[in-house]
Scaffold this active site. Structure first.
Site, short mmCIF file in Angstrom:
data_model
loop_
_atom_site.label_atom_id
_atom_site.label_comp_id
_atom_site.label_asym_id
_atom_site.label_seq_id
_atom_site.Cartn_x
_atom_site.Cartn_y
_atom_site.Cartn_z
N TYR A 53 -31.00 9.14 -77.36
CA TYR A 53 -31.82 10.31 -76.99
C TYR A 53 -33.30 9.95 -76.91
O TYR A 53 -33.84 9.25 -77.77
CB TYR A 53 -31.61 11.46 -77.98
CG TYR A 53 -30.27 12.17 -77.81
CD1 TYR A 53 -29.45 11.95 -76.70
CD2 TYR A 53 -29.82 13.08 -78.77
CE1 TYR A 53 -28.23 12.60 -76.55
CE2 TYR A 53 -28.59 13.73 -78.62
CZ TYR A 53 -27.80 13.48 -77.51
OH TYR A 53 -26.60 14.13 -77.37
N SER A 210 -24.65 21.70 -74.69
CA SER A 210 -25.26 22.45 -73.56
C SER A 210 -24.66 23.84 -73.39
O SER A 210 -24.14 24.19 -72.33
CB SER A 210 -25.16 21.64 -72.26
OG SER A 210 -25.97 20.50 -72.33
N PRO A 211 -24.74 24.68 -74.45
CA PRO A 211 -24.15 26.02 -74.36
C PRO A 211 -24.79 26.89 -73.28
O PRO A 211 -24.16 27.83 -72.80
CB PRO A 211 -24.40 26.60 -75.76
CG PRO A 211 -25.49 25.78 -76.34
CD PRO A 211 -25.37 24.42 -75.75
N LEU A 212 -26.03 26.57 -72.90
CA LEU A 212 -26.69 27.35 -71.84
C LEU A 212 -26.61 26.61 -70.50
O LEU A 212 -27.31 26.93 -69.56
CB LEU A 212 -28.16 27.61 -72.19
CG LEU A 212 -28.43 28.27 -73.55
CD1 LEU A 212 -29.93 28.44 -73.77
CD2 LEU A 212 -27.73 29.62 -73.65
N ALA A 213 -25.75 25.59 -70.45
CA ALA A 213 -25.55 24.80 -69.23
C ALA A 213 -26.88 24.25 -68.69
O ALA A 213 -27.16 24.35 -67.50
CB ALA A 213 -24.82 25.62 -68.17
N GLY A 215 -29.73 25.29 -68.87
CA GLY A 215 -30.62 26.28 -68.26
C GLY A 215 -30.04 26.92 -67.01
O GLY A 215 -30.59 27.89 -66.49
N LYS A 216 -28.89 26.42 -66.52
CA LYS A 216 -28.30 26.99 -65.28
C LYS A 216 -27.85 28.43 -65.48
O LYS A 216 -27.60 29.14 -64.51
CB LYS A 216 -27.10 26.14 -64.82
CG LYS A 216 -27.51 24.86 -64.10
CD LYS A 216 -26.32 24.19 -63.47
CE LYS A 216 -25.38 23.62 -64.49
NZ LYS A 216 -25.07 22.21 -64.39
N1 LIG Z 1 -22.24 14.73 -76.49
C1 LIG Z 1 -22.84 14.77 -75.33
O1 LIG Z 1 -22.45 14.08 -74.35
C2 LIG Z 1 -24.03 15.67 -75.16
C3 LIG Z 1 -24.61 15.86 -73.88
C4 LIG Z 1 -25.70 16.72 -73.77
C5 LIG Z 1 -26.20 17.37 -74.91
N2 LIG Z 1 -25.64 17.15 -76.13
C6 LIG Z 1 -26.14 17.83 -77.35
O2 LIG Z 1 -26.22 19.23 -77.10
C7 LIG Z 1 -27.54 19.68 -77.40
C8 LIG Z 1 -27.88 20.86 -76.54
O3 LIG Z 1 -27.87 20.48 -75.17
P1 LIG Z 1 -28.92 21.12 -74.16
O4 LIG Z 1 -30.29 20.87 -74.66
O5 LIG Z 1 -28.55 20.69 -72.79
O6 LIG Z 1 -28.57 22.67 -74.43
P2 LIG Z 1 -28.84 23.98 -73.64
O7 LIG Z 1 -28.93 24.99 -74.71
O8 LIG Z 1 -27.80 24.19 -72.59
O9 LIG Z 1 -30.24 23.84 -72.91
C9 LIG Z 1 -31.42 23.81 -73.65
C10 LIG Z 1 -32.57 23.89 -72.67
O10 LIG Z 1 -32.67 25.25 -72.24
C11 LIG Z 1 -34.01 25.67 -72.46
N3 LIG Z 1 -34.07 27.11 -72.77
C12 LIG Z 1 -34.67 28.05 -72.01
N4 LIG Z 1 -34.53 29.26 -72.54
C13 LIG Z 1 -33.82 29.11 -73.65
C14 LIG Z 1 -33.34 30.03 -74.64
N5 LIG Z 1 -33.55 31.33 -74.56
N6 LIG Z 1 -32.66 29.52 -75.68
C15 LIG Z 1 -32.42 28.20 -75.77
N7 LIG Z 1 -32.84 27.28 -74.86
C16 LIG Z 1 -33.53 27.73 -73.81
C17 LIG Z 1 -34.54 24.84 -73.59
O11 LIG Z 1 -35.95 24.77 -73.47
P3 LIG Z 1 -36.95 25.04 -74.73
O12 LIG Z 1 -36.91 23.83 -75.60
O13 LIG Z 1 -38.25 25.24 -74.05
O14 LIG Z 1 -36.48 26.28 -75.44
C18 LIG Z 1 -33.87 23.50 -73.31
O15 LIG Z 1 -34.63 22.78 -72.36
C19 LIG Z 1 -28.42 18.45 -77.21
O16 LIG Z 1 -29.64 18.54 -77.92
C20 LIG Z 1 -27.54 17.37 -77.77
O17 LIG Z 1 -27.65 17.37 -79.18
C21 LIG Z 1 -24.55 16.32 -76.26
#
Ligand SMILES: NC(=O)c1ccc[n+]([C@@H]2O[C@H](COP(=O)([O-])OP(=O)(O)OC[C@H]3O[C@@H](n4cnc5c(N)ncnc54)[C@H](OP(=O)(O)O)[C@@H]3O)[C@@H](O)[C@H]2O)c1
Length: 300
Positions: A53, A210-213, A215-216
């Site tokens: 990361y 990536s529960p919020l995909a 940001g999608k």
């Molecule tokens: N095992 C794997 O292959 C794998 C792959 C990908 C991710 N992961 C893990 O999953 C975690 C989450 O993934 P992700 O970051 O893609 O998750 P996500 O929750 O789908 O997306 C987070 C992004 O959305 C933005 N965002 C905008 N509005 C938001 C709101 N209301 N609430 C929360 N977020 C908001 C966040 O920006 P702000 O920071 O500005 O809020 C951040 O850039 C990663 O940190 C990692 O630990 C694992």
């Protein structure tokens, strides 16, 4: 907030904090320490990392924050991953992105993670992705070694299919404890590839990345995203929930498989919203409204 029992002596918080984007948060170690303490107060005690990361920087950034408070380590559970070899200026000799699950690589990756994170143990080590070149016997041997050394408490996988999970499980001394997979209203893959059924059968509690995909689901980029967003907003209006993002977490949390969403935000208000979503009660019709919107069709 509920704790989720992973093993007899390991519990995770229902909402997990993901540090994949940590190097982009532009916060000092002191600010990261405060963010972590505030998250713990909300009940978010499990933190997800990976060696790669932030171009191999995120673990170190968190390790700097951990160094500031000697008591913090015992209040949290650290998950990290190994195996993906990205092209990076940190490894100038590497010419091709590939995966490495050899005994020596897993061993040195864990030692690096422990050094970076300023800790002497990991609560959970995950193999980041399944690999076409994979020697489960070597993986099982290094897992046993790491466990006997006290460096890693438990082991699991990420992005594995049920078949890949069972294959590795048949070699390891101890049962793999979880599989971290992408699940969101946008990504239904694991409802369709047998993984959710497998988790239910094996009583495995999955971590949902990536529960919020990415940001999608916040700013839809295609017709599918718009359909899901409309359904989320309709359910949010029915339940009088604000902001609608909480509905996305609630959709994940209400499934009987006991998903643990990993929130990727660096903002405490957003972490709080995810925690608040644990109290929302969604009914079956509302759950299916979002599911059907993702599929683009009604159930047969
Ligand atoms: N095992 C794997 O292959 C794998 C792959 C990908 C991710 N992961 C893990 O999953 C975690 C989450 O993934 P992700 O970051 O893609 O998750 P996500 O929750 O789908 O997306 C987070 C992004 O959305 C933005 N965002 C905008 N509005 C938001 C709101 N209301 N609430 C929360 N977020 C908001 C966040 O920006 P702000 O920071 O500005 O809020 C951040 O850039 C990663 O940190 C990692 O630990 C694992």
């Amino acid at each position: 907030m509920d704790k989720i029992k992973i093993t007899d002596d390991l519990e995770f918080s229902r909402i997990i904090h993901g540090h994949m984007r940590l190097s982009g948060w532009n916060i000092s170690s002191q600010e990261l320490l405060i963010l972590t303490e505030q998250s713990i107060e909300l009940g978010v005690t499990t933190i997800d990392h990976a060696d790669i990361y932030g171009n191999y920087r995120c673990e170190k950034l968190f390790g700097e924050a951990l160094k500031l408070d000697k008591n913090l380590r015992s209040k949290i559970q650290i998950v990290t991953k190994c195996g993906i070899q990205i092209l990076s200026d940190q490894f100038p000799g590497r010419k091709l992105k590939h995966y490495d699950y050899s005994y020596d690589h897993i061993l040195s990756s864990v030692d690096n993670s422990l050094r970076n994170l300023n800790t002497d143990y990991l609560d959970l080590l995950l193999l980041h992705r399944p690999a076409p070149f994979f020697d489960p016997e070597a993986v099982a041997r290094v897992f046993s070694h790491l466990k006997s050394q006290g460096k890693v408490r438990y082991f699991g996988v990420s992005n594995f299919t049920p078949g890949q999970f069972e294959m590795l499980n048949s070699y390891t001394e101890e049962r793999l404890v979880t599989n971290q997979v992408e699940i969101s209203p946008y990504c239904l893959e694991h409802f369709e590839n047998g993984n959710i059924d497998f988790f239910l059968k094996e009583r495995i509690k999955p971590m949902a990345w990536s529960p919020l995909a990415w940001g999608k689901l916040l700013i839809p980029q295609d017709e599918k995203g718009h359909r899901i967003r409309r359904a989320i907003e309709a359910v949010a209006a029915e339940l009088n929930v604000n902001p609608a993002e909480k509905i996305i977490y609630s959709w994940l949390l209400s499934h009987p498989v006991t998903l643990m969403p990993i929130i990727g935000s660096g903002k405490i208000e957003r972490i709080k919203e995810a925690v608040e979503a644990t109290n929302i009660k969604m009914n079956l019709e509302q759950w299916y409204k979002i599911y059907n919107a993702s599929k683009g069709i009604d159930l047969p």
